[in-house]
Design an enzyme around this catalytic site. Sequence first.
Site, PDB file in Angstrom:
ATOM      1  CB  ILE A   4     -32.558  10.577   5.088  1.00 12.05           C
ATOM      2  CG1 ILE A   4     -32.978  10.101   6.473  1.00 12.05           C
ATOM      3  CG2 ILE A   4     -31.133  10.132   4.782  1.00 12.05           C
ATOM      4  CD1 ILE A   4     -32.229  10.766   7.597  1.00 12.05           C
ATOM      5  CD  GLU A   5     -32.920  10.420  -0.821  1.00 12.16           C
ATOM      6  OE1 GLU A   5     -32.297  11.251  -1.507  1.00 12.16           O
ATOM      7  OE2 GLU A   5     -32.640   9.205  -0.806  1.00 12.16           O
TER       8      GLU A   5
END
Length: 521
Positions: free
Chosen positions: A184-185
């Site tokens: 996600i990052e």
Amino acid sequence: MKLNKILPLMLLLACSMSFAQQGKKNVKKLNTKKVQVVDSIKVSKIAEELPSTVVATGIKDTVIFDLKDMALARKKDSLWLKELYKSDLFEDVYNSVTNQEYGMVDYDELPTEVLKQRLKELDARTPFKVEYNPSLESVIKQYLKNRRGTLERLMGLSEYYFPMFEQELDKNNLPLELKYLAVIESALNPRAQSRVGATGLWQFMYPTGKMFGLDVSSYVDERSDPIMATEAACKYLKSLNNSFNDWDLALAAYNSGPGNVSKAIRRSGGKTNYWNLREYLPRETAGYVPAFLATMYIFEYATEHGFKKQSARIPYVATDTIKVKQQITLDQVAKLTNLDREELEFLNPSYKLGIIPVIKDENYMLRLPLTAVGTFVNNEEAIYSFVQEEQEEAEKTMPELYEQPEKIRYRVKRGDYLGRIAERYGVGVSQIKNWNSMRSNTVKVGQNLIIYPKKSSQDIASSAPSQSSSSSERTYTVRSGDSLWSISQKFPGVSVQNIKKWNDISGTNLKPGTKLKIYKG
């Protein structure tokens, strides 16, 4: 002088020369071999008094390095797999989190009751609150319906990074499912950089990275070092969970900062359940935990949903590191080992300039495929000898080490344009636009821009345009057959890197008719 006196002197001289020869290190030379390549060049000829351009093709000999490894050692090395060496997934993942919608999605392949059962199973084996709700169902089905190709590529990348993440998470007694946070990052891109300057697999801002031991210099950005950044992320996540005693809130705090989560708790009247706090959190953070849980679900149930992983890059277990004993560049390593430069950048993403320095009290490592580690070690002395000779011939001064500033505020001057400003600070035009939420390339005199420079203050000063710079600007129109290198040769003092930065070009392909800005100050 008598003969009986001359002979002892000659013997003594011969012995001393022999010892001197033995005193020198017997460094073996690097093996090379000749190969034949087809060479095509454009030449001009005169036909009926009119010049024309033709392509002349010929075969020529060239020399490449042919380093050999020990056969016995090589047999013990693992094989490796090929894959693309650059990730372009970051923007896709970032936008999916920040612009997430939660409407109903038609996806008959995953009935609601089946999803509820699987989420219940996930909840039982993880410390996260994996509870069914319509918002989470919407995100999962959107991902399954619209982002299948992206997810398959991320699954391929995960085969390299997840073993590394799991090792550090286990060492710190943290949930192994936190490995999905890096998806996600950063979309598993160690050089990913957000619009506000967060960098690396775990997206550390400059001050937070420094707080957890990640330094940034002209040569190295440790936020982009997969292992060091993962160690720092584990420390940060552990401290956040200790503060909030709730993994959902810890994840929210990792994204937006603990202060925003504390304010959300106050505004909600003291609620501590993430799903009850979402409306009080920044928009990006409101979509952050659902994106994390949706990613976890899809990775855990990839087989059930028929995902076919794209081939992995080099498996992490099929690589190893070598402590560098002498400053060396990735270009030199690529030349000597016959590896692709992009492959080396993928394995060594923290070296910003493609240079691995040797600095006191620092242990900078070169990561290579196992098939190349043995070759490098078996020819180590000869390699460093070659590098030393090449550096002496080049006689170029490497940049001095300096601490990277967090950010600067730049005031636009008359004659400025984004390409020139980007070149001066060693960044991309698109980065400046992202940092300042700009939709166009137009800047106004007096406008303030936030910039996270990648150049030293000395380099910035030397690249400042002169007063007469406006007269040194020109536009070049790309012609058929042009390349960045051939264009750079038309303008003395202009490099390929100059042209790429001035025009925000990331690749090497050029289309005829494209307008390029050329500046020579």
